[in-house]
Design a protein around this motif. Sequence first.
Motif, PDB file in Angstrom:
ATOM      1  N   LEU A 243     -10.349  -5.803  -7.175  1.00 26.80           N
ATOM      2  CA  LEU A 243     -10.415  -5.135  -5.532  1.00 26.80           C
ATOM      3  C   LEU A 243     -10.190  -4.167  -5.163  1.00 26.80           C
ATOM      4  N   ILE A 244      -9.489  -2.960  -5.346  1.00 29.17           N
ATOM      5  CA  ILE A 244      -8.633  -1.673  -5.223  1.00 29.17           C
ATOM      6  C   ILE A 244      -8.760  -0.826  -6.625  1.00 29.17           C
ATOM      7  N   SER A 245      -8.155  -0.074  -6.266  1.00 30.27           N
ATOM      8  CA  SER A 245      -7.185   0.525  -7.185  1.00 30.27           C
ATOM      9  C   SER A 245      -5.818   0.454  -6.703  1.00 30.27           C
ATOM     10  N   VAL A 246      -4.999   1.522  -7.089  1.00 33.45           N
ATOM     11  CA  VAL A 246      -3.817   1.494  -6.780  1.00 33.45           C
ATOM     12  C   VAL A 246      -3.217   2.739  -7.950  1.00 33.45           C
ATOM     13  N   GLN A 247      -2.698   3.624  -7.219  1.00 27.84           N
ATOM     14  CA  GLN A 247      -2.143   4.945  -7.816  1.00 27.84           C
ATOM     15  C   GLN A 247      -0.811   5.190  -7.276  1.00 27.84           C
ATOM     16  N   GLN A 248       0.296   4.252  -7.275  1.00 26.77           N
ATOM     17  CA  GLN A 248       1.026   4.387  -6.440  1.00 26.77           C
ATOM     18  C   GLN A 248       1.525   4.680  -4.937  1.00 26.77           C
ATOM     19  N   LYS A 249       0.990   6.009  -3.957  1.00 27.95           N
ATOM     20  CA  LYS A 249       0.509   5.476  -2.527  1.00 27.95           C
ATOM     21  C   LYS A 249      -0.805   5.629  -2.266  1.00 27.95           C
ATOM     22  N   HIS A 250      -1.974   6.037  -3.303  1.00 33.02           N
ATOM     23  CA  HIS A 250      -2.729   6.708  -3.140  1.00 33.02           C
ATOM     24  C   HIS A 250      -3.821   4.818  -3.621  1.00 33.02           C
ATOM     25  N   ILE A 251      -5.053   4.691  -1.814  1.00 35.03           N
ATOM     26  CA  ILE A 251      -5.376   3.370  -1.998  1.00 35.03           C
ATOM     27  C   ILE A 251      -6.873   3.062  -2.503  1.00 35.03           C
ATOM     28  N   HIS A 252      -7.111   3.227  -2.905  1.00 36.51           N
ATOM     29  CA  HIS A 252      -9.117   3.175  -2.707  1.00 36.51           C
ATOM     30  C   HIS A 252      -9.375   1.281  -3.175  1.00 36.51           C
ATOM     31  N   ILE A 253      -9.896   1.235  -1.760  1.00 40.52           N
ATOM     32  CA  ILE A 253     -10.676  -0.417  -2.082  1.00 40.52           C
ATOM     33  C   ILE A 253     -11.753  -0.144  -2.022  1.00 40.52           C
ATOM     34  N   LEU A 254     -12.074  -1.339  -3.417  1.00 36.80           N
ATOM     35  CA  LEU A 254     -13.800  -1.261  -4.149  1.00 36.80           C
ATOM     36  C   LEU A 254     -14.262  -2.260  -3.614  1.00 36.80           C
ATOM     37  N   ASP A 255     -13.896  -2.879  -3.234  1.00 37.79           N
ATOM     38  CA  ASP A 255     -14.634  -4.202  -2.755  1.00 37.79           C
ATOM     39  C   ASP A 255     -13.989  -5.139  -1.266  1.00 37.79           C
ATOM     40  N   ILE A 256     -13.800  -4.285  -0.579  1.00 41.66           N
ATOM     41  CA  ILE A 256     -13.758  -5.296   0.877  1.00 41.66           C
ATOM     42  C   ILE A 256     -13.652  -6.300   1.459  1.00 41.66           C
ATOM     43  N   ASP A 257     -15.034  -6.494   0.810  1.00 39.59           N
ATOM     44  CA  ASP A 257     -15.881  -8.125   1.293  1.00 39.59           C
ATOM     45  C   ASP A 257     -14.622  -9.079   0.258  1.00 39.59           C
ATOM     46  N   GLY A 258     -14.597  -8.856  -0.622  1.00 43.54           N
ATOM     47  CA  GLY A 258     -13.526  -9.431  -1.221  1.00 43.54           C
ATOM     48  C   GLY A 258     -12.331  -9.601  -0.471  1.00 43.54           C
ATOM     49  N   LEU A 259     -11.390  -8.557  -0.074  1.00 43.52           N
ATOM     50  CA  LEU A 259     -10.076  -8.670   0.905  1.00 43.52           C
ATOM     51  C   LEU A 259      -9.908  -9.596   1.691  1.00 43.52           C
ATOM     52  N   HIS A 260     -11.541  -9.328   2.381  1.00 43.06           N
ATOM     53  CA  HIS A 260     -11.775 -10.638   3.182  1.00 43.06           C
ATOM     54  C   HIS A 260     -11.815 -11.892   3.107  1.00 43.06           C
ATOM     55  N   ALA A 261     -12.125 -11.970   1.828  1.00 44.87           N
ATOM     56  CA  ALA A 261     -12.309 -13.505   1.704  1.00 44.87           C
ATOM     57  C   ALA A 261     -10.376 -13.897   1.484  1.00 44.87           C
TER      58      ALA A 261
ATOM     59  N   ARG B 160       3.567  -6.375  -7.195  1.00 44.64           N
ATOM     60  CA  ARG B 160       2.973  -7.193  -7.958  1.00 44.64           C
ATOM     61  C   ARG B 160       1.368  -8.154  -7.373  1.00 44.64           C
ATOM     62  N   ALA B 161       1.798  -8.057  -6.165  1.00 49.91           N
ATOM     63  CA  ALA B 161       0.168  -8.221  -5.710  1.00 49.91           C
ATOM     64  C   ALA B 161      -0.992  -6.959  -5.524  1.00 49.91           C
ATOM     65  N   PHE B 162      -0.153  -6.218  -5.568  1.00 49.50           N
ATOM     66  CA  PHE B 162      -1.261  -4.888  -5.410  1.00 49.50           C
ATOM     67  C   PHE B 162      -1.522  -5.005  -7.132  1.00 49.50           C
ATOM     68  N   SER B 163      -0.756  -5.345  -8.237  1.00 44.70           N
ATOM     69  CA  SER B 163      -1.448  -5.080  -9.656  1.00 44.70           C
ATOM     70  C   SER B 163      -2.637  -6.336  -9.830  1.00 44.70           C
ATOM     71  N   ARG B 164      -2.233  -7.337  -9.378  1.00 45.87           N
ATOM     72  CA  ARG B 164      -2.889  -8.240  -9.346  1.00 45.87           C
ATOM     73  C   ARG B 164      -4.417  -7.702  -8.379  1.00 45.87           C
ATOM     74  N   PHE B 165      -3.749  -7.103  -7.017  1.00 45.93           N
ATOM     75  CA  PHE B 165      -6.068  -6.702  -6.756  1.00 45.93           C
ATOM     76  C   PHE B 165      -6.122  -5.610  -7.608  1.00 45.93           C
ATOM     77  N   GLN B 166      -5.709  -4.912  -7.679  1.00 52.07           N
ATOM     78  CA  GLN B 166      -6.128  -4.177  -9.571  1.00 52.07           C
ATOM     79  C   GLN B 166      -6.632  -5.206 -10.424  1.00 52.07           C
ATOM     80  N   GLU B 167      -6.345  -5.750 -10.768  1.00 50.60           N
ATOM     81  CA  GLU B 167      -6.892  -7.016 -12.194  1.00 50.60           C
ATOM     82  C   GLU B 167      -7.756  -7.249 -12.231  1.00 50.60           C
ATOM     83  N   ARG B 168      -7.865  -7.387 -10.569  1.00 51.01           N
ATOM     84  CA  ARG B 168      -9.350  -7.889 -10.154  1.00 51.01           C
ATOM     85  C   ARG B 168     -10.287  -7.030  -9.856  1.00 51.01           C
TER      86      ARG B 168
END
Lengths: 247, 247
Positions: free
Chosen positions: A221-239, A211-219
């Motif tokens: 911050l990242i794009s998730v496809q199973q085990k593949h992670i793409h961080i789109l907003d690293i500052d957002g994660l830091h925040a 669920r947390a992965f999904s919410r990050f994607q909705e916002r």
Amino acid sequence: MASTARLTVLSEGLKTACSQCNLQELCLPIGLSNNDLAQLDELVSVRKRLKRHQHLYRTGDPFEAIYAVRAGSFKTSIVQEDGREQVTGFQMTSEILGLDGISAETHTCDAEALEDSEVCVIPFAKLEELSRQVEPLQHQFHKVMSREIVRDHSVMMLLGSMRAEERLAAFLLNLSQRFTARGFSHTEFHLRMTREEIGSYLGLKLETVSRAFSRFQERGLISVQQKHIHILDIDGLHAIVSQHTAL
Amino acid sequence: MASTARLTVLSEGLKTACSQCNLQELCLPIGLSNNDLAQLDELVSVRKRLKRHQHLYRTGDPFEAIYAVRAGSFKTSIVQEDGREQVTGFQMTSEILGLDGISAETHTCDAEALEDSEVCVIPFAKLEELSRQVEPLQHQFHKVMSREIVRDHSVMMLLGSMRAEERLAAFLLNLSQRFTARGFSHTEFHLRMTREEIGSYLGLKLETVSRAFSRFQERGLISVQQKHIHILDIDGLHAIVSQHTAL
DNA sequence: CGTATCCTTGATTCGCTTCAACATTAGTGG
DNA sequence: CCACTAATGTTGAAGCGAATCAAGGATACG
């Protein structure tokens, strides 16, 4: 024929040379002179290959060596009688495994390969012997142990005082930083562990991780496809991580 | 007159002798010969006294020594900008403080006396030097570091997969066991830390800790009077800890 | 002896877990 | 190579345990 013979050797042991290894700068040999490195080469002479899901050691195994991850990745975990596990760490290349075994001369956790992997075997008695002679090696080894302690403390912090999304964000940032140090992309990577293993490490259930992965994607911050992670907003994660600290 | 002079010395430093110390068997010198002990005496020559709430070191302080608790007790904690803290450990006599500082040559947590206390100062550079010469000392030091790692892992387990009452029961049993090792009663002791500090260590709020104490008392497992704890049913506590494991 | 600190207990809220169903992917053998 | 199955991941709804909010009480310390 030479190749078949070599394959047999490969399965059990293969000549290693820290002096030739491109992980030198991240691993135990940091700061060693060429001469010292040569001595370390003598010591760290065996590698071991493990297939995915194979155990490097298990709880209760006699402690004889520590290991440096040369390729692949591992998880360490404490498993209870009922089979439930607490993952205590994920190790990637150049990181050291097995330090838990020194205290009781018996391993106190399981170490399992998350993918086909290879480790350098460092016989502990010999390491102690050499580090009595080579001061920089001794010091570096102490730093490695201390770093593990510091890491553990930050996991305690995470488990003791962060909420689910903060934990996952911190986890992703930690991975990103470690991939960067190894020359990989810090925004795009492949998770080697399952949601359940991440959850165990972070003190969460796998559904919560998902669920947390999904919410990050909705916002965004990242794009998730199973085990593949793409961080789109690293500052957002830091925040997210520091939000519980901000005010 | 001699006594006044001596008091001045006491406030800052006092001759120590591991060879004379009754904590020898629990502390760094385990397994050293008399000769080796004499060498350690040279090294560990200074003690330091701290009043309650005084800090032994703080995050960011340069790392120069590790410390053995000679009397009293401490907590270590990571403090964040907003003032919230995560307690990473409680240390009692013969336990070692400061290992976190080795990795970055800077302390990464705060160490604070929970009561008036005294530590033996062990200059780290000298310890490394001596442990290059004295194999048992080297080995013992490595065990001490490893033990800290193992302890941290079990805290992760506690924080990651136990519920409130399980955590508190495990905490009480751990204290009991450590008091026993020091020759004190394993059923009756005084907590040196507040509910809030216990909560921080266990990843709980102080109210939750207080409620769990009350419930333990209701069930006849312990008797609590503020900081004074009397364990009435140690098996009952064990049962609570292992209940999440039993099926 | 007074005051700040620490502790206890109750009512309410909230976040995560649990339970459940389904989707997707990976792995295996025919 | 495809079909089948097990493992893994996603999402929703309901329940529960700990946090939060709040008030009062005990204790320790200067």
